[in-house]
Design a protein around this motif. Structure first.
Motif, short mmCIF file in Angstrom:
data_model
loop_
_atom_site.label_atom_id
_atom_site.label_comp_id
_atom_site.label_asym_id
_atom_site.label_seq_id
_atom_site.Cartn_x
_atom_site.Cartn_y
_atom_site.Cartn_z
N GLU C 235 35.61 -46.21 -48.59
CA GLU C 235 34.35 -45.50 -48.32
C GLU C 235 34.65 -44.18 -47.61
OE1 GLU C 235 30.21 -47.05 -46.48
OE2 GLU C 235 31.87 -46.91 -45.08
N SER C 236 35.61 -44.22 -46.69
CA SER C 236 36.15 -43.01 -46.09
C SER C 236 37.46 -43.40 -45.40
CB SER C 236 35.19 -42.35 -45.12
OG SER C 236 35.65 -41.04 -44.81
N TYR C 237 38.15 -42.44 -44.82
CA TYR C 237 39.45 -42.75 -44.23
C TYR C 237 39.88 -41.63 -43.31
CZ TYR C 237 41.29 -39.29 -47.44
OH TYR C 237 41.53 -38.10 -48.09
N THR C 238 40.89 -41.89 -42.52
CA THR C 238 41.54 -40.83 -41.75
C THR C 238 43.04 -41.10 -41.73
OG1 THR C 238 41.70 -39.73 -39.59
CG2 THR C 238 41.16 -42.05 -39.54
N TYR C 253 49.73 -42.90 -40.42
CA TYR C 253 49.28 -44.02 -41.24
C TYR C 253 47.81 -43.80 -41.58
CZ TYR C 253 47.84 -45.39 -36.54
OH TYR C 253 47.29 -45.39 -35.28
N ILE C 255 44.04 -45.11 -41.95
CA ILE C 255 43.02 -46.11 -41.63
C ILE C 255 41.82 -45.81 -42.51
CG2 ILE C 255 41.33 -46.80 -39.90
CD1 ILE C 255 43.39 -46.66 -37.83
N ASN C 257 37.89 -46.98 -44.10
CA ASN C 257 36.70 -47.81 -44.11
C ASN C 257 36.64 -48.41 -45.50
OD1 ASN C 257 36.21 -45.15 -42.59
ND2 ASN C 257 34.78 -46.53 -41.63
N LEU C 268 37.29 -51.46 -40.96
CA LEU C 268 38.49 -50.61 -40.89
C LEU C 268 39.72 -51.45 -41.16
CD1 LEU C 268 38.00 -48.48 -37.63
CD2 LEU C 268 37.90 -47.64 -39.98
N HIS C 269 40.62 -50.94 -42.01
CA HIS C 269 41.91 -51.58 -42.16
C HIS C 269 42.93 -50.53 -42.56
CE1 HIS C 269 44.79 -54.76 -42.34
NE2 HIS C 269 43.90 -55.71 -42.30
N LEU C 270 44.20 -50.92 -42.51
CA LEU C 270 45.26 -50.00 -42.89
C LEU C 270 45.36 -49.90 -44.40
CD1 LEU C 270 47.98 -51.39 -40.48
CD2 LEU C 270 46.99 -49.08 -40.38
N MET C 299 42.59 -61.14 -38.81
CA MET C 299 42.53 -60.22 -39.94
C MET C 299 43.92 -59.69 -40.27
SD MET C 299 40.23 -59.24 -42.02
CE MET C 299 39.72 -57.95 -43.15
N GLU C 300 44.86 -59.80 -39.32
CA GLU C 300 46.23 -59.35 -39.58
C GLU C 300 46.91 -60.20 -40.66
OE1 GLU C 300 44.93 -59.46 -36.62
OE2 GLU C 300 45.60 -57.77 -35.38
#
Lengths: 387, 352, 325
Positions: C235-238, C253, C255, C257, C268-270, C299-300
């Protein structure tokens, strides 16, 4: 109906990374004493104290109003503690205004503070609470994706954020209290600063500051007797929405739109760019200026960056609607106080007491704060005219 | 001042450990209950919402943010929060109604105290240089206060036990109470000391839970057609944090608040006092000028269950509900915060 | 599925070592403690306040006139702690006490090492027991002891020239036993089995993952469980260039959405196994799970998400698809 209330005294501390010379009480007291002095009042003149700050975990003092009672001359008086996340400084001012608008109190002191150097604001809160969301990349990690979506939608040029970062630091250089003093800052310097959370660079993010801000608010009769020009509170509004729900508009949150409409209606503002002389708006990351220009109705949706790029929000470019003449959150950020600083700086503008960052002839100004996941909003409009 | 009506109030059970119920799950049922009582659908039907909570209870910052998830705040609502007992949230809302900016308000307080070691957690609300680093637990202040009372002859241990016995007995009729039963003063005095001169039963238990309330103008209450009780006055005061500068055998801030709201201007039929320790009920009764004609803590009070951050609002709700039920004409409710009653709020309520 | 949720509880420590600056008044008191001396301050009414306050409790005046006070005095009130808590300053039974030091007009709170409750009495005389090593902290007073048994000081006075105290470190660590909410416990129990299970709002039919037991928009409880796929849309990211403390992931890295297929809210996830410069809003990705034997209630269990070979989803459709009802 609500009584008229006005800001008759404003006090702030110098904002710094670490105020090594004061205790927590000393920091809060400094702003409060400055506000009393500015109002020409003494401790015994105050009927009640309304205190605001962000999470207690920043300083590790639970409900610090208990310990701060004596520093704030509140023994035997009413004390209230507000906490609405990043918007708290603004919310606290609004609650303080309601003390007077209700007619229950004549003259109150409101204070907000953060002594962030006692801990590490970004990580002190990322405690290892089990079973909670696992990934913490700081506030920027939360907001950068939202900014990216804004850039995508609006087709804003990559340097709109850089422009804001420069503009607010140049404003801050006019304000001796501002934390960052960067009178020589350039677009290139911002652009070359390290990338933190793409598209946010180091110089596009706010600093972490120690500081406090205070105001004295009185009723109409006492305000008319005060030594300086009162800043009449023409409207106050708060809105909240949940952090996460399906379909939430995060770039241009509904709570901000509604809050602005509410406060404008109370203050008789139909065109904020025209009817307001300046605005102090909570912009902790550069890109939030164009985003909030749209959210607050200063520009059409998708066009906020055009206003920024045109220089309309810059004092140095003689813009018609200066935003954050004090330097804003990008120049000083004691989190719990940052909202109140916006409200207080708006008041100082209409009182003609903003010094080197005074907007010529400012009569009406907006103070704005937001917090949480851009979900809590507080705003007020102050004016040198009762209306 | 405008009269403000309390039209709905609900409290969850005081649970020693609410286990897998998180804050939202604790709040939602009491919200649903007050909506029903007030005859409204949801939060969108009130003009203002305010809550009270404390991050350190469960050890997570921004507890109130998850509280907002229980509300259904879409479209956005006018909302605020105090990091205090929800009785002060009521105060904020009461002011809002006085300004004319709101006609009605929803209030709630919530907390799970069981995850932490509450008396130690509360040590961190003390002076951060002189007291917090010593980890002075919250019971210690009350115990030293009780000893002063005893040694000055202001109370006896039997007086303290009587407060507890009455609390346990009254709690038998309160379905939400955590501690209840028939105990004689002699039985209680036979119990061992905890932090002397306090026995464990002199101290309120640790409880998890929530409460909620709906208030509005009297005109609105009439429009809604619901029975109500009226807030005739509300005031709160704080006193010095310098423990050595206080006369711990009195509650000066309660006296000031009681004076301001005119507790003494008429007979008081019922009172609910936030006395987390038995002897404090006696201090508070005196500070409020209550005599034996007043029924005190008919609910059992917080000795029967203490929802930190909700208990103060609960006291006000308890009095309001009893006035609505016709148990009296005029009542007083009290809330407290801080070590050894440092901050106090007093409300005078009247039946419709 | 079992109706009863697993109860997930775990201890955790909330804490930080706060770096406090003291200001002149607290600093002078702590500097005196380091020298094994007591200093009070004169209040506006002439009373000697102990410990010294920065601001007068009666008229709020800023105070500055220090007064030497004795390190012995009288117990004004006390309580006996027969079973000390872990955080308490003494491992064996002790008294908290309000102590009025000679030369002070107000009592200060500290603790008394009296051995037995029978040795405690209001009005008794006590004397500070100084720590072997003092550092300008309230615990430089290692409790008070009954004056009758107080030893003559056997520590060595330091004549080193020390800077006045202006800052202190205050460790504040507390243990909590945290219990996950019902919805979270259910969700994590499913994750432990390698399944992503969200909840559907009975009112608006949107699906939430992770579920929180309520729909924040409608303000109603959610119960119906919906199993979701491993696939998601960005959906989005940084791209993050700063390290996460205590986390092995090295910057930069991504992250993101991510909205799982069938869900209506992102988390949020990697994002990995991708060219950081080629991440796009609308990009299709899927979960990469850790080996099964490493799965826990977290969640990991999903190491990260990685791009898959599917066309991007049009932006206006992200998170908008209602799963089969």
């Amino acid at each position: 109906m609500a009584q008229l209330a006005a800001v008759v005294g404003v006090g702030q501390t110098k904002y710094k990374t670490k105020r090594k010379d004061v205790s927590i009480a000393g920091l809060v007291r400094e702003a409060a004493q400055n506000a009393l002095d500015n109002a020409g009042l003494t401790w015994k003149d105050i009927d009640a104290v309304i205190l605001g700050k962000a999470p207690d975990m920043f300083e590790g003092v639970i409900m610090p109003e208990l310990y701060l009672t004596d520093a704030l001359g509140c023994n035997g008086k009413p004390m209230l503690r507000v906490h609405t996340a990043g918007s708290v400084g603004g919310s606290t001012a609004i609650v303080a205004a309601s003390y007077v608008q209700s007619g229950v109190f004549q003259r109150v002191l409101t204070v907000s503070f953060e002594k962030q150097s006692e801990s590490n604001a970004m990580w002190a809160l990322s405690n290892p609470q089990p079973f909670s969301p696992h990934l913490n990349a700081g506030a920027g990690g939360y907001f950068a994706p939202i900014i990216r979506e804004y850039v995508r939608r609006s087709n804003a040029p990559y340097d709109a954020g850089i422009k804001v970062a420069v503009k607010d630091r140049l404003h801050g250089a006019r304000n001796p209290l501002a934390h960052l003093q960067l009178p020589e800052i350039t677009m290139k310097e911002v652009e070359d600063s390290p990338m933190l959370w793409e598209p946010l660079r180091f110089l596009e993010a706010c600093p972490s500051s120690d500081g406090a801000c205070a105001m004295v608010i009185t009723n109409e009769e006492l305000a008319s007797q005060s030594p300086g020009t009162p800043a009449w509170i023409r409207g106050t509004a708060m809105r909240s929405e949940p952090t996460m729900y399906a379909g939430r508009e995060q770039v241009n949150p509904q709570a901000g739109i509604d809050c602005a409409k509410d406060v404008y209606k109370q203050a008789g503002i139909t065109d904020p760019r025209k009817d307001l002389d300046c605005a102090e708006v909570y912009v902790p990351f550069s890109w939030y200026e164009p985003m909030w220009l749209e959210n607050l109705g200063f520009a059409d949706v998708g066009k906020g960056w055009e206003l920024t790029m045109s220089g309309a929000t810059s004092l140095d470019e003689n813009g018609d609607i200066p935003w954050n003449p004090s330097g804003g959150v990008l120049s000083s950020n004691p989190i719990g106080a940052s909202g109140m600083i916006r409200f207080a700086e708006a008041a100082q503008q209409v009182r003609g007491q903003a010094g080197g960052h005074q907007v010529d002839g400012a009569k009406t100004a907006l103070g704005h704060a937001y917090g949480g996941g851009a979900q809590f909003y507080s705003m007020w409009v102050v004016s040198s005219e009762k209306g | 001042m405008r009269d403000v009506a309390i039209v709905a109030y609900a409290q969850s059970d005081c649970q020693g450990n609410a286990g897998a119920q998180n804050e939202v799950e604790l709040i939602m049922p009491v919200l649903q209950e007050v909506y029903k009582q007030a005859g409204i659908t949801n939060v969108q039907d009130v003009d203002f919402t305010c809550s009270g909570s404390c991050d350190y209870q469960q050890g997570a910052a921004f507890a109130f943010v998850s509280g907002v998830d229980a509300l259904g705040a879409v479209p956005p609502i006018k909302e605020s929060h105090v990091e205090m007992d929800a009785a002060w949230a009521l105060y904020e809302a009461w002011l809002k109604i006085q300004t004319g900016q709101a006609e009605s308000a929803l209030l709630y307080g919530f907390g799970k105290s069981s995850p932490g070691e509450l008396p130690i957690v509360l040590s961190q609300q003390l002076d951060p240089y002189y007291l917090a680093p010593l980890w002075v637990d919250s019971i210690a202040f009350a115990a030293m206060q009780a000893r002063m009372m005893l040694e000055k002859g202001l109370i006896t241990e039997a007086d303290m036990a009587e407060v507890v016995a009455r609390s346990r007995r009254n709690a038998l009729a309160n379905p939400h109470a955590q501690l209840k039963g028939e105990f004689s003063v002699e039985q209680l005095l036979a119990e061992p000391m905890y932090e002397s001169p306090l026995r464990k039963h002199d101290c309120c238990p640790v409880s998890d839970g929530a409460c909620a309330m709906v208030i509005c103008t009297v005109e609105k209450a009439k429009e809604w057609g619901k029975p109500y009780a009226v807030i005739k006055g509300i005031d709160h005061r704080i006193e010095t944090h310098h423990i050595g500068s206080r006369d711990l055998t009195r509650s000066v801030s309660t006296e000031l608040a009681a004076e301001a709201v005119g507790v003494g201007n008429g007979p008081v039929d019922i009172a609910e006092l936030y006395a987390p320790f038995s002897h404090q009920e006696i201090i508070l009764k005196k500070a409020l000028g209550l005599n034996n004609d007043t029924v005190v803590n008919a609910s059992g009070g917080v000795l029967a269950g203490n929802l930190m951050m909700a208990s103060g609002l609960s006291r006000i709700g308890e009095v309001a509900m009893r006035l609505i039920k016709g148990e009296g004409k005029r009542g007083v409710a009290h809330a407290t915060s801080g070590p050894a009653l440092q901050q106090n709020l007093v409300t005078v309520l009247e039946a419709q | 599925m079992s109706a009863a949720a697993e109860l997930l509880s775990q201890e955790f420590t909330l804490g930080y070592t706060y770096t406090r600056t003291t200001g002149p008044v607290v600093g002078e008191f702590l500097t005196a403690l380091r020298d094994r001396k007591m200093r009070g301050i004169k209040g506006s009414d002439g009373r000697v306040l102990m410990p010294p306050m920065e601001y007068d409790p009666v008229d709020a005046a800023a105070l500055s006139e220090f007064v030497d006070v004795a390190d012995c005095g009288e117990v004004v009130s006390w309580t006996w702690v027969s079973q000390p808590r872990k955080a308490h300053p003494s491992d064996s039974a002790f008294a908290w006490a309000l102590i009025k030091l000679d030369g002070a007009d107000t009592a200060m709170l500290h603790w008394v090492d009296a051995g037995d409750e029978s040795a405690m009495k209001t009005g008794m005389r006590v004397k500070a027991r100084w720590a072997n090593e003092t550092k300008g902290f309230i615990t430089d007073i290692n409790g008070f002891v009954p004056e009758a048994v107080a030893l003559v000081a056997d520590y060595v006075e330091s004549d080193a020239e020390l800077e006045p105290i202006s800052g202190i470190e205050c460790p504040s660590y507390m243990t909590y036993n945290f219990t996950a909410g019902k919805a979270t416990a259910r969700y994590l129990a499913q994750l432990r089995n390698g399944k992503l299970v969200g909840q559907r709002c009975p009112n608006c039919a949107n699906v939430y993952i992770p579920p929180r037991g309520s729909c924040a928009a409608c303000g109603v409880p959610t119960e119906e469980e919906v199993e979701l796929s491993n696939k998601a849309t960005v959906e989005s990211y940084t791209i993050v260039y700063i390290p996460i403390p205590n986390n092995p992931i090295k910057p930069p890295y991504v992250i993101a959405n991510l909205v799982l297929d069938g869900a209506n809210l992102s988390f949020l996830h990697l994002l990995s196994e991708c060219d950081n410069n080629n991440v796009r809003i609308g990009m299709r990705v899927e979960a990469v799970w850790k080996p099964k034997e490493e799965w826990g209630y977290a969640m990991e269990n999903i190491k990260y998400f990685k791009p898959i070979d599917e066309p991007d989803m049009p932006v206006e459709q992200i998170g908008k698809q209602k799963s089969g009802e």
